[in-house]
Motif scaffolding. Structure first.
Motif, mmCIF file in Angstrom:
data_model
loop_
_atom_site.group_PDB
_atom_site.id
_atom_site.type_symbol
_atom_site.label_atom_id
_atom_site.label_comp_id
_atom_site.label_asym_id
_atom_site.label_seq_id
_atom_site.Cartn_x
_atom_site.Cartn_y
_atom_site.Cartn_z
ATOM 1 N N UNK A 190 82.046 -19.866 -39.504
ATOM 2 C CA UNK A 190 81.493 -21.019 -38.798
ATOM 3 C C UNK A 190 79.981 -20.862 -38.652
ATOM 4 N N UNK A 191 79.368 -21.910 -38.175
ATOM 5 C CA UNK A 191 77.915 -21.909 -38.039
ATOM 6 C C UNK A 191 77.461 -21.601 -36.620
ATOM 7 N N UNK A 192 78.387 -21.266 -35.740
ATOM 8 C CA UNK A 192 78.008 -20.957 -34.357
ATOM 9 C C UNK A 192 77.161 -19.691 -34.342
ATOM 10 N N UNK A 193 76.019 -19.731 -33.657
ATOM 11 C CA UNK A 193 75.163 -18.534 -33.599
ATOM 12 C C UNK A 193 75.919 -17.337 -33.024
ATOM 13 N N UNK A 194 75.815 -16.214 -33.705
ATOM 14 C CA UNK A 194 76.522 -15.003 -33.271
ATOM 15 C C UNK A 194 75.801 -13.766 -33.791
ATOM 16 N N UNK A 195 76.044 -12.653 -33.105
ATOM 17 C CA UNK A 195 75.491 -11.352 -33.484
ATOM 18 C C UNK A 195 76.638 -10.347 -33.359
ATOM 19 N N UNK A 196 76.788 -9.437 -34.324
ATOM 20 C CA UNK A 196 77.865 -8.444 -34.191
ATOM 21 C C UNK A 196 77.599 -7.519 -32.999
ATOM 22 N N UNK A 215 69.717 -7.114 -44.371
ATOM 23 C CA UNK A 215 70.768 -7.226 -43.355
ATOM 24 C C UNK A 215 70.212 -7.759 -42.037
ATOM 25 N N UNK A 216 69.086 -7.242 -41.620
ATOM 26 C CA UNK A 216 68.470 -7.668 -40.366
ATOM 27 C C UNK A 216 68.145 -9.164 -40.406
ATOM 28 N N UNK A 217 67.580 -9.608 -41.498
ATOM 29 C CA UNK A 217 67.226 -11.023 -41.605
ATOM 30 C C UNK A 217 68.478 -11.895 -41.729
ATOM 31 N N UNK A 218 69.529 -11.386 -42.363
ATOM 32 C CA UNK A 218 70.783 -12.138 -42.457
ATOM 33 C C UNK A 218 71.448 -12.259 -41.085
ATOM 34 N N UNK A 219 71.415 -11.215 -40.293
ATOM 35 C CA UNK A 219 71.963 -11.276 -38.932
ATOM 36 C C UNK A 219 71.114 -12.230 -38.091
ATOM 37 N N UNK A 220 69.808 -12.182 -38.266
ATOM 38 C CA UNK A 220 68.938 -13.114 -37.545
ATOM 39 C C UNK A 220 69.312 -14.556 -37.883
ATOM 40 N N UNK A 221 69.546 -14.830 -39.152
ATOM 41 C CA UNK A 221 69.943 -16.172 -39.566
ATOM 42 C C UNK A 221 71.279 -16.548 -38.927
ATOM 43 N N UNK A 222 72.234 -15.615 -38.910
ATOM 44 C CA UNK A 222 73.537 -15.873 -38.285
ATOM 45 C C UNK A 222 73.383 -16.147 -36.788
ATOM 46 N N UNK A 223 72.377 -15.535 -36.182
ATOM 47 C CA UNK A 223 72.116 -15.727 -34.757
ATOM 48 C C UNK A 223 71.300 -16.990 -34.492
ATOM 49 N N UNK A 224 70.817 -17.614 -35.550
ATOM 50 C CA UNK A 224 69.969 -18.788 -35.388
ATOM 51 C C UNK A 224 68.556 -18.433 -34.950
ATOM 52 N N UNK A 225 68.122 -17.225 -35.303
ATOM 53 C CA UNK A 225 66.813 -16.721 -34.896
ATOM 54 C C UNK A 225 65.917 -16.619 -36.123
ATOM 55 N N UNK A 226 64.749 -17.228 -36.041
ATOM 56 C CA UNK A 226 63.740 -17.121 -37.093
ATOM 57 C C UNK A 226 62.752 -16.039 -36.653
ATOM 58 N N UNK A 227 62.870 -14.857 -37.226
ATOM 59 C CA UNK A 227 62.044 -13.727 -36.805
ATOM 60 C C UNK A 227 60.557 -13.995 -36.987
ATOM 61 N N UNK A 243 77.615 -5.862 -43.396
ATOM 62 C CA UNK A 243 77.796 -6.703 -44.585
ATOM 63 C C UNK A 243 79.159 -7.393 -44.554
ATOM 64 N N UNK A 244 80.190 -6.675 -44.121
ATOM 65 C CA UNK A 244 81.524 -7.276 -44.005
ATOM 66 C C UNK A 244 81.539 -8.359 -42.935
ATOM 67 N N UNK A 245 80.889 -8.085 -41.809
ATOM 68 C CA UNK A 245 80.819 -9.078 -40.734
ATOM 69 C C UNK A 245 80.140 -10.342 -41.236
ATOM 70 N N UNK A 246 79.030 -10.177 -41.940
ATOM 71 C CA UNK A 246 78.312 -11.332 -42.471
ATOM 72 C C UNK A 246 79.158 -12.118 -43.466
ATOM 73 N N UNK A 247 79.859 -11.423 -44.345
ATOM 74 C CA UNK A 247 80.653 -12.117 -45.369
ATOM 75 C C UNK A 247 81.900 -12.772 -44.784
#
Length: 91
Positions: free
Chosen positions: A71-77, A20-32, A63-67
């Motif tokens: 769009x591809x705009x960087x975001x974090x819940x 989940x953490x890495x998926x949120x990072x990807x959604x944020x456009x962040x490479x940990x 998980x629901x937020x990710x699914x």
């Protein structure tokens, strides 16, 4: 003496929360990994992010937020317990 194994049982599954953490990072456009190599994220801070995720109790919402992302705009819940770290790394 504190029983660390018993304390860890109350936290969520580490592998689920790492995902989940890495998926949120990807959604944020962040490479940990890159952020750690560049010194913008310490190993301790990364470990604290994982622990905060495991203890937050929002894995289903996450998980629901990710699914639901369309769009591809960087975001974090906003409910992410370490949204502040992601937002700092997004800049």
């Amino acid at each position: 003496m504190k029983d660390m194994a018993a304390e860890a049982e109350g936290l969520g599954n580490i592998f689920r929360h790492l995902w989940l953490l890495r998926a949120v990072a990807q959604a944020a456009g962040v490479d940990l990994d890159r952020e750690m190599r560049a010194g913008r994220l310490s190993g301790l801070e990364y470990a604290r992010m994982v622990t905060a995720c495991r203890g937050a109790g929002c894995s289903k919402s996450c998980a629901l937020w990710l699914s639901a992302r369309r769009d591809d705009a960087p975001a974090v819940p906003e409910f992410c317990p370490r949204a502040d770290v992601f937002k700092r790394l997004m800049r």
